[in-house]
Design a protein around this motif. Sequence first.
Motif, PDB file in Angstrom:
ATOM      1  N   GLU A  94       0.889  -1.238   0.098  1.00 37.96           N
ATOM      2  CA  GLU A  94       0.116  -0.067   0.106  1.00 37.96           C
ATOM      3  C   GLU A  94       0.832   1.157  -0.055  1.00 37.96           C
ATOM      4  OE1 GLU A  94      -2.847   0.056   3.334  1.00 37.96           O
ATOM      5  OE2 GLU A  94      -3.376  -2.129   2.769  1.00 37.96           O
ATOM      6  N   ASN A  95       0.700   2.282  -0.675  1.00 39.34           N
ATOM      7  CA  ASN A  95       0.981   3.531  -0.522  1.00 39.34           C
ATOM      8  C   ASN A  95       0.131   4.578  -0.448  1.00 39.34           C
ATOM      9  OD1 ASN A  95       0.866   5.174  -3.273  1.00 39.34           O
ATOM     10  ND2 ASN A  95       1.438   3.252  -3.976  1.00 39.34           N
ATOM     11  N   TYR A  96       0.334   5.646   0.491  1.00 39.75           N
ATOM     12  CA  TYR A  96      -0.683   6.914   0.471  1.00 39.75           C
ATOM     13  C   TYR A  96       0.305   7.992   0.144  1.00 39.75           C
ATOM     14  CZ  TYR A  96      -3.205   3.455   3.302  1.00 39.75           C
ATOM     15  OH  TYR A  96      -4.060   2.514   3.724  1.00 39.75           O
ATOM     16  N   ASN A  97      -0.277   8.771  -0.929  1.00 38.61           N
ATOM     17  CA  ASN A  97       0.434   9.757  -1.439  1.00 38.61           C
ATOM     18  C   ASN A  97      -0.660  11.197  -1.070  1.00 38.61           C
ATOM     19  OD1 ASN A  97       1.292  11.584  -3.448  1.00 38.61           O
ATOM     20  ND2 ASN A  97       2.120   9.962  -4.698  1.00 38.61           N
ATOM     21  N   PHE A  98       0.000  12.013  -0.400  1.00 34.64           N
ATOM     22  CA  PHE A  98      -0.754  12.974   0.120  1.00 34.64           C
ATOM     23  C   PHE A  98      -0.963  14.468  -0.606  1.00 34.64           C
ATOM     24  CE2 PHE A  98       1.351  10.604   3.465  1.00 34.64           C
ATOM     25  CZ  PHE A  98       0.253  10.191   4.379  1.00 34.64           C
ATOM     26  N   GLU A  99      -2.022  14.810  -0.457  1.00 40.95           N
ATOM     27  CA  GLU A  99      -2.374  16.198  -1.322  1.00 40.95           C
ATOM     28  C   GLU A  99      -1.500  17.077  -0.891  1.00 40.95           C
ATOM     29  OE1 GLU A  99      -4.075  16.923  -3.713  1.00 40.95           O
ATOM     30  OE2 GLU A  99      -5.715  15.260  -3.987  1.00 40.95           O
ATOM     31  N   LYS A 100      -1.316  17.352   0.344  1.00 43.76           N
ATOM     32  CA  LYS A 100      -0.475  18.432   1.046  1.00 43.76           C
ATOM     33  C   LYS A 100       1.154  18.108   0.995  1.00 43.76           C
ATOM     34  CE  LYS A 100      -4.250  20.628   3.485  1.00 43.76           C
ATOM     35  NZ  LYS A 100      -4.755  21.470   4.571  1.00 43.76           N
ATOM     36  N   ASP A 101       1.972  19.292   1.063  1.00 46.01           N
ATOM     37  CA  ASP A 101       3.249  19.052   1.185  1.00 46.01           C
ATOM     38  C   ASP A 101       3.643  18.640   2.438  1.00 46.01           C
ATOM     39  OD1 ASP A 101       3.020  20.012  -1.319  1.00 46.01           O
ATOM     40  OD2 ASP A 101       3.751  22.095  -0.601  1.00 46.01           O
ATOM     41  N   LEU A 102       3.366  17.419   2.983  1.00 53.56           N
ATOM     42  CA  LEU A 102       3.568  16.807   4.233  1.00 53.56           C
ATOM     43  C   LEU A 102       4.826  16.361   4.473  1.00 53.56           C
ATOM     44  CD1 LEU A 102       1.472  16.494   6.596  1.00 53.56           C
ATOM     45  CD2 LEU A 102       0.756  14.150   5.739  1.00 53.56           C
ATOM     46  N   VAL A 106       9.794  13.230  14.005  1.00 58.16           N
ATOM     47  CA  VAL A 106       9.914  12.564  15.217  1.00 58.16           C
ATOM     48  C   VAL A 106      10.368  13.337  16.172  1.00 58.16           C
ATOM     49  CG1 VAL A 106      10.698  10.383  16.511  1.00 58.16           C
ATOM     50  CG2 VAL A 106      10.406  10.248  13.939  1.00 58.16           C
ATOM     51  N   ASN A 107       9.182  13.527  17.302  1.00 54.02           N
ATOM     52  CA  ASN A 107       9.687  14.425  18.423  1.00 54.02           C
ATOM     53  C   ASN A 107       9.328  13.629  19.681  1.00 54.02           C
ATOM     54  OD1 ASN A 107      10.213  16.545  19.965  1.00 54.02           O
ATOM     55  ND2 ASN A 107       8.214  17.353  19.803  1.00 54.02           N
ATOM     56  N   ASN A 108      10.367  13.574  20.587  1.00 60.99           N
ATOM     57  CA  ASN A 108      10.224  12.719  22.026  1.00 60.99           C
ATOM     58  C   ASN A 108       9.475  11.250  21.616  1.00 60.99           C
ATOM     59  OD1 ASN A 108      11.720  14.739  23.194  1.00 60.99           O
ATOM     60  ND2 ASN A 108       9.608  15.863  23.336  1.00 60.99           N
ATOM     61  N   LYS A 109       9.928  10.587  20.680  1.00 64.30           N
ATOM     62  CA  LYS A 109       9.365   9.222  20.320  1.00 64.30           C
ATOM     63  C   LYS A 109       7.927   9.484  19.854  1.00 64.30           C
ATOM     64  CE  LYS A 109      12.611   6.648  23.378  1.00 64.30           C
ATOM     65  NZ  LYS A 109      12.789   5.729  24.303  1.00 64.30           N
ATOM     66  N   SER A 110       7.532  10.393  19.352  1.00 66.47           N
ATOM     67  CA  SER A 110       6.182  10.560  18.743  1.00 66.47           C
ATOM     68  C   SER A 110       6.358  11.210  17.167  1.00 66.47           C
ATOM     69  CB  SER A 110       5.337  11.547  19.602  1.00 66.47           C
ATOM     70  OG  SER A 110       5.750  12.717  19.951  1.00 66.47           O
ATOM     71  N   MET A 111       5.232  11.006  16.422  1.00 70.34           N
ATOM     72  CA  MET A 111       5.203  11.613  15.252  1.00 70.34           C
ATOM     73  C   MET A 111       4.486  12.923  15.169  1.00 70.34           C
ATOM     74  SD  MET A 111       6.199  10.768  12.303  1.00 70.34           S
ATOM     75  CE  MET A 111       6.874   9.165  12.340  1.00 70.34           C
ATOM     76  N   VAL A 112       5.090  13.960  14.463  1.00 66.94           N
ATOM     77  CA  VAL A 112       4.536  15.326  14.274  1.00 66.94           C
ATOM     78  C   VAL A 112       4.392  15.314  12.856  1.00 66.94           C
ATOM     79  CG1 VAL A 112       4.635  17.635  14.860  1.00 66.94           C
ATOM     80  CG2 VAL A 112       5.355  16.160  16.411  1.00 66.94           C
ATOM     81  N   PRO A 113       3.081  15.130  12.244  1.00 61.20           N
ATOM     82  CA  PRO A 113       2.886  15.810  10.911  1.00 61.20           C
ATOM     83  C   PRO A 113       3.103  17.031  10.556  1.00 61.20           C
ATOM     84  CG  PRO A 113       0.807  15.134  11.790  1.00 61.20           C
ATOM     85  CD  PRO A 113       1.987  14.715  12.889  1.00 61.20           C
ATOM     86  N   VAL A 114       3.743  17.579   9.504  1.00 57.83           N
ATOM     87  CA  VAL A 114       3.949  19.139   9.268  1.00 57.83           C
ATOM     88  C   VAL A 114       3.657  19.361   8.169  1.00 57.83           C
ATOM     89  CG1 VAL A 114       5.414  21.137   9.618  1.00 57.83           C
ATOM     90  CG2 VAL A 114       5.426  19.334  11.302  1.00 57.83           C
ATOM     91  N   VAL A 115       2.902  20.426   7.772  1.00 61.00           N
ATOM     92  CA  VAL A 115       2.465  20.863   6.496  1.00 61.00           C
ATOM     93  C   VAL A 115       3.515  22.071   6.372  1.00 61.00           C
ATOM     94  CG1 VAL A 115       1.067  21.953   4.759  1.00 61.00           C
ATOM     95  CG2 VAL A 115       0.279  20.159   6.335  1.00 61.00           C
ATOM     96  N   ASP A 116       4.466  21.693   5.198  1.00 59.85           N
ATOM     97  CA  ASP A 116       5.650  22.787   4.716  1.00 59.85           C
ATOM     98  C   ASP A 116       4.871  23.939   3.922  1.00 59.85           C
ATOM     99  OD1 ASP A 116       7.761  24.121   4.087  1.00 59.85           O
ATOM    100  OD2 ASP A 116       8.796  22.567   3.118  1.00 59.85           O
ATOM    101  N   THR A 117       4.735  24.889   4.651  1.00 61.37           N
ATOM    102  CA  THR A 117       4.443  26.081   3.957  1.00 61.37           C
ATOM    103  C   THR A 117       5.411  27.457   4.276  1.00 61.37           C
ATOM    104  OG1 THR A 117       3.131  26.830   6.303  1.00 61.37           O
ATOM    105  CG2 THR A 117       1.792  25.685   4.716  1.00 61.37           C
ATOM    106  N   PHE A 118       6.651  27.090   4.513  1.00 60.77           N
ATOM    107  CA  PHE A 118       7.623  28.046   4.997  1.00 60.77           C
ATOM    108  C   PHE A 118       8.678  27.928   4.027  1.00 60.77           C
ATOM    109  CE2 PHE A 118       5.832  26.209   8.849  1.00 60.77           C
ATOM    110  CZ  PHE A 118       5.020  27.311   9.511  1.00 60.77           C
ATOM    111  N   SER A 119       8.971  26.807   3.392  1.00 61.41           N
ATOM    112  CA  SER A 119      10.031  27.117   2.298  1.00 61.41           C
ATOM    113  C   SER A 119       9.679  27.100   1.015  1.00 61.41           C
ATOM    114  CB  SER A 119      10.782  25.477   2.500  1.00 61.41           C
ATOM    115  OG  SER A 119      10.112  24.538   1.864  1.00 61.41           O
ATOM    116  N   ASN A 120      10.742  27.397  -0.018  1.00 62.23           N
ATOM    117  CA  ASN A 120      10.300  27.727  -1.324  1.00 62.23           C
ATOM    118  C   ASN A 120      10.413  26.508  -2.136  1.00 62.23           C
ATOM    119  OD1 ASN A 120      12.997  27.215  -1.296  1.00 62.23           O
ATOM    120  ND2 ASN A 120      13.554  28.987  -2.743  1.00 62.23           N
ATOM    121  N   ARG A 121      10.183  25.245  -1.554  1.00 62.70           N
ATOM    122  CA  ARG A 121      10.156  23.810  -2.263  1.00 62.70           C
ATOM    123  C   ARG A 121       8.838  23.774  -2.922  1.00 62.70           C
ATOM    124  NH1 ARG A 121      11.776  19.623   2.699  1.00 62.70           N
ATOM    125  NH2 ARG A 121      14.034  20.545   2.828  1.00 62.70           N
TER     126      ARG A 121
END
Length: 240
Positions: A94-102, A106-121
């Motif tokens: 299975e693969n999941y291709n995300f609409e947003k620039d996600l 990993v932060n303190n043994k947990s997952m933090v999803p972040v949408v990249d709205t800051f860079s020029n990528r």
Amino acid sequence: MKKLLFTTLAILTILNLSSAQEQMLDASSDVPEAVNKIGRGFAFEIGLNRLNNAPEDLEIKTLRSKAVNFYYLYNIKLVGKKLTLSPGFGVGLENYNFEKDLLFQVNNKSMVPVVDTFSNRNYEKSKIALTYLDIPLELRFQTSDKDSKAFKIAVGAKAGLLVKASGKVKYEQDGIDFKEKVAHSFFLNNFRYGLTGRIGYGHIQAFAYYSLSELFEKDKWPQGYGDVTPFIIGIALTTF
């Protein structure tokens, strides 16, 4: 190219095995009844993934989020060939291709999803890919003893063990193309289970899988992400 080659080879294998299997069944009158009650078959499934109860950040590109399953099944005859119980085993991709620039951090043994709205990528792809070892089980009814000329309906379930997870981000920045791959568990649940169904004619059927288990570990993801469950619909090619 690898995916296209894999799909083509799998379909050709299934069609060839289907023809050979029916010829063997036509000549099975000399086979002892105890042996003849058990047949074998392959199922190749390709479908599209959806995510139930997903937060807005996890919206996926449906046509680019695919599932591919390849299963080997034992068909135990209950009432001739018209009613069978079929346990088996195989691989689910299975693969999941995300609409947003996600991005996943990993932060303190947990997952933090972040949408990249800051860079020029300029993102082209942000996805995760999963590989499962599955054990399917289904109860199948068909209207005729001849596989290629029967209407078929099957209900069942499957359980699976996650054996590999990886992520990929592809983007362009300052005129240069970048690819970043990450091998990580993404704090996905290692065990999955859910309901399955197929309906169709001959060796071609529509199939569906509805997961009863959550995709992510609840205590490792932000609130709301732990309730996400996959749902898959697609087409199956079988030798039975």
